[in-house]
Design an enzyme around this catalytic site. Structure first.
Site, PDB file in Angstrom:
ATOM      1  N   HIS A 171       0.804  -1.309   0.118  1.00  0.00           N
ATOM      2  CA  HIS A 171      -0.058   0.058  -0.239  1.00  0.00           C
ATOM      3  C   HIS A 171       0.820   1.072   0.016  1.00  0.00           C
ATOM      4  CE1 HIS A 171      -3.377  -2.325   2.303  1.00  0.00           C
ATOM      5  NE2 HIS A 171      -2.888  -2.876   1.192  1.00  0.00           N
ATOM      6  N   TYR A 216     -11.132   6.314   3.522  1.00  0.00           N
ATOM      7  CA  TYR A 216     -10.437   5.002   3.756  1.00  0.00           C
ATOM      8  C   TYR A 216      -8.941   5.086   3.233  1.00  0.00           C
ATOM      9  CZ  TYR A 216      -8.683   0.312   3.353  1.00  0.00           C
ATOM     10  OH  TYR A 216      -7.911  -0.677   3.610  1.00  0.00           O
ATOM     11  N   HIS A 241     -13.392   0.327  -1.069  1.00  0.00           N
ATOM     12  CA  HIS A 241     -14.105  -0.129   0.410  1.00  0.00           C
ATOM     13  C   HIS A 241     -15.265   0.105   0.548  1.00  0.00           C
ATOM     14  CE1 HIS A 241     -12.703  -0.683   4.721  1.00  0.00           C
ATOM     15  NE2 HIS A 241     -11.902  -1.382   3.995  1.00  0.00           N
ATOM     16  N   ARG A 251     -11.254 -11.875  -3.329  1.00  0.00           N
ATOM     17  CA  ARG A 251     -10.454 -11.557  -2.022  1.00  0.00           C
ATOM     18  C   ARG A 251     -10.819 -11.999  -0.605  1.00  0.00           C
ATOM     19  NH1 ARG A 251      -6.503  -8.444  -1.201  1.00  0.00           N
ATOM     20  NH2 ARG A 251      -7.470  -6.738  -0.247  1.00  0.00           N
ATOM     21  N   ASP A 291      -4.350  -7.108   9.970  1.00  0.00           N
ATOM     22  CA  ASP A 291      -5.420  -7.837  10.685  1.00  0.00           C
ATOM     23  C   ASP A 291      -5.737  -9.370  10.301  1.00  0.00           C
ATOM     24  OD1 ASP A 291      -6.899  -6.180   8.911  1.00  0.00           O
ATOM     25  OD2 ASP A 291      -8.778  -6.755  10.182  1.00  0.00           O
TER      26      ASP A 291
HETATM   27  C1  GCO Z   1      -7.793  -4.362   2.389  1.00  0.00           C
HETATM   28  C2  GCO Z   1      -8.816  -4.079   3.640  1.00  0.00           C
HETATM   29  C3  GCO Z   1      -8.239  -3.886   5.061  1.00  0.00           C
HETATM   30  C4  GCO Z   1      -9.601  -3.943   5.804  1.00  0.00           C
HETATM   31  C5  GCO Z   1      -9.345  -4.386   7.037  1.00  0.00           C
HETATM   32  C6  GCO Z   1     -10.602  -4.453   8.086  1.00  0.00           C
HETATM   33  O1  GCO Z   1      -7.908  -4.417   1.224  1.00  0.00           O
HETATM   34  O2  GCO Z   1      -6.484  -4.287   2.958  1.00  0.00           O
HETATM   35  O3  GCO Z   1      -9.922  -3.455   3.006  1.00  0.00           O
HETATM   36  O4  GCO Z   1      -7.584  -2.989   5.014  1.00  0.00           O
HETATM   37  O5  GCO Z   1     -10.006  -2.465   5.693  1.00  0.00           O
HETATM   38  O6  GCO Z   1      -8.790  -5.480   7.212  1.00  0.00           O
HETATM   39  O7  GCO Z   1     -10.259  -4.765   9.331  1.00  0.00           O
HETATM   40 MG    MG Z   2      -9.998  -4.064   0.836  1.00  0.00          MG
END
Ligand code: GCO
Ligand code: MG
Length: 435
Positions: A149, A185, A241, A312, A345
């Protein structure tokens, strides 16, 4: 002659075959839950101990917004249900656990089952003295290409972060930019330039309101900036998102087409699955979807109808490695590729399980990677390594990952005003929007 049921011969009921496993099977001795947050992200790990001294397995059960409920599901329900069962019976244990709550298919119970499921694959690999990717059919690739990212407060900062990641060997980069005056986001107004990864998840409380129109205007300009400054030698990705109305997401897909994205993620909320058909009719952008899916009814038809290009799914949220490997195989028939969710996470244990699938699936697309901090790598020795923009296995038996329990205990869950829950995201008028 009249029919008299009492005179009819009673068919013999065949005796049940003895339960499989055998007397000498290695059995589940204990199912333990370890909660730790070395990088300030709440992770939940399951450790299955067996009747074989020194033999144990690890699995990821991380549902970072509701970890305490997952712990209860494991400790109070799965643990007594599973102690004494043969560790060999991964599929049987999955099927039995799945229906043992009668009501099923939610993120809490799926994560709890995932912790058990991955740990049993880890154990099976250790018994066989083989890495899990071997149990899945063996390698079809050396390593798994990853994306990471880059975010920033403005276009220049995103560009700077993209360049820094490219200098480190990354060739697939997700770009997110802050929307001035609005909650966003994946990027904050004052991004820390040293670590784009920090915004993989952000769960801070914020008073800023979300402005979908401003977001839809800024994103194509971001990609115009990045493509014109950096060129075509990098694959770019973006995560909507699920935050805009479906028609706005379709329009944004059209606006982004000139920048040739590798994929366009979560254009709709799972509740709006019905819009994918319309998106397909209006855009050729490659679509990635599914980190929020928890139930096969949500994705089976999208794949069959070829309405998405990348699945995903967050593998602990669908119940672990067993359902994920079936999903990968199902996707292969439709040329839908895998892009397993790999944020911070999903614990390093989940990343090791993702990698086992990446290495053994011919329809692998890409792997989202988290650049772990030193603390996470110390707590989880064997965390898959990133080199040359790809994730490499250490080729150790099982998932190849361990957990340093004493160190893990040093990183309890951080204090949080709403206990780690996703914060309210609201429009200017106060209406709640999806994450
Ligand atoms: C991504 C995701 C995460 C989620 C997160 C929620 O594509 O990496 O959207 O960033 O927002 O895992 O807890
Ligand atoms: Mg995502």
């Amino acid at each position: 002659m009249t029919f008299n049921p009492e005179e009819q011969p009673v068919p013999a009921i065949p005796p049940a075959w003895p339960a499989f496993g055998g007397d000498d099977a290695i059995r589940i001795r204990d199912v333990r839950v370890i909660m730790t947050a070395p990088d300030n992200i709440r992770t939940v790990i399951v450790k299955i101990e067996t009747t074989e001294p020194g033999l144990y397995g690890l699995g990821c059960a991380t549902f970072t917004q509701r970890p305490l409920v997952v712990r209860t599901a494991i400790e109070e329900y799965l643990r007594p249900f599973l102690i004494g069962r043969s560790v060999h019976d991964i599929e049987d244990i999955w099927q039995a656990s799945y229906v043992s709550s009668y009501w099923r298919s939610g993120p809490v119970l799926n994560n709890a089952m995932s912790g058990v499921d991955m740990a049993l694959w880890d154990i099976k690999g250790k018994i066989a003295n083989l890495p899990v990717y071997q149990l899945l059919g063996g390698k079809v690739r050396q390593a798994a290409d990853v994306y990471v990212h880059a975010s920033g407060a403005d276009f220049d900062e995103v560009e700077e972060n993209v360049r820094a990641l490219m200098d480190r060997g990354f060739r697939n980069i997700r770009c997110q930019v802050a929307v001035p005056g609005s909650a966003t986001y994946g990027a904050r107004p004052h991004a820390d330039k040293t670590d784009g990864q920090k915004y993989a998840i952000h769960l801070e409380l914020t008073d800023a309101r979300w402005n979908p129109a401003a977001y839809c205007r800024i994103v194509p300009r971001l990609f115009d900036h990045i493509r014109s400054r950096i060129g075509d030698e990098v694959e770019l990705l973006h995560d909507v998102h699920e935050r805009v109305h479906p028609m706005a997401a379709i329009r944004l897909a059209q606006d982004l087409e000139p920048y040739r994205l590798f994929f366009y993620e979560d254009p709709f909320a799972p509740e709006d699955n019905g819009y994918f058909n319309l998106l397909r009719q209006h855009s050729t952008i490659p679509v990635a979807m599914g980190e929020l899916y928890v139930n096969q009814a949500e994705y089976v038809n999208l794949i069959k109808d070829r309405l998405i290009d990348f699945i995903r799914v967050h593998i602990s949220d669908v119940g672990g490695l067993s359902p994920a490997r079936k999903l990968a195989a199902y996707c292969e028939f439709f040329n839908v590729r895998t892009a397993w969710h790999g944020p911070g996470d999903a614990s390093p244990v989940a990343h090791a399980a993702n990698l086992a699938l990446d290495l053994s699936s011919s329809n692998f697309g890409i792997q989202e990677a988290t650049i772990w901090g030193d603390r996470s790598r110390e707590v989880f020795p064997g965390t898959p390594e990133i080199r040359e923009g790809a994730l490499w296995s250490n080729d150790l038996p099982g998932l190849g990952i361990d957990l340093h329990e004493e160190l893990a205990a040093r990183y309890p869950f951080p204090e949080h005003p709403i206990n780690g829950a996703w914060p309210d995201i609201r429009l200017r008028d106060g209406e709640i929007v999806r994450p």
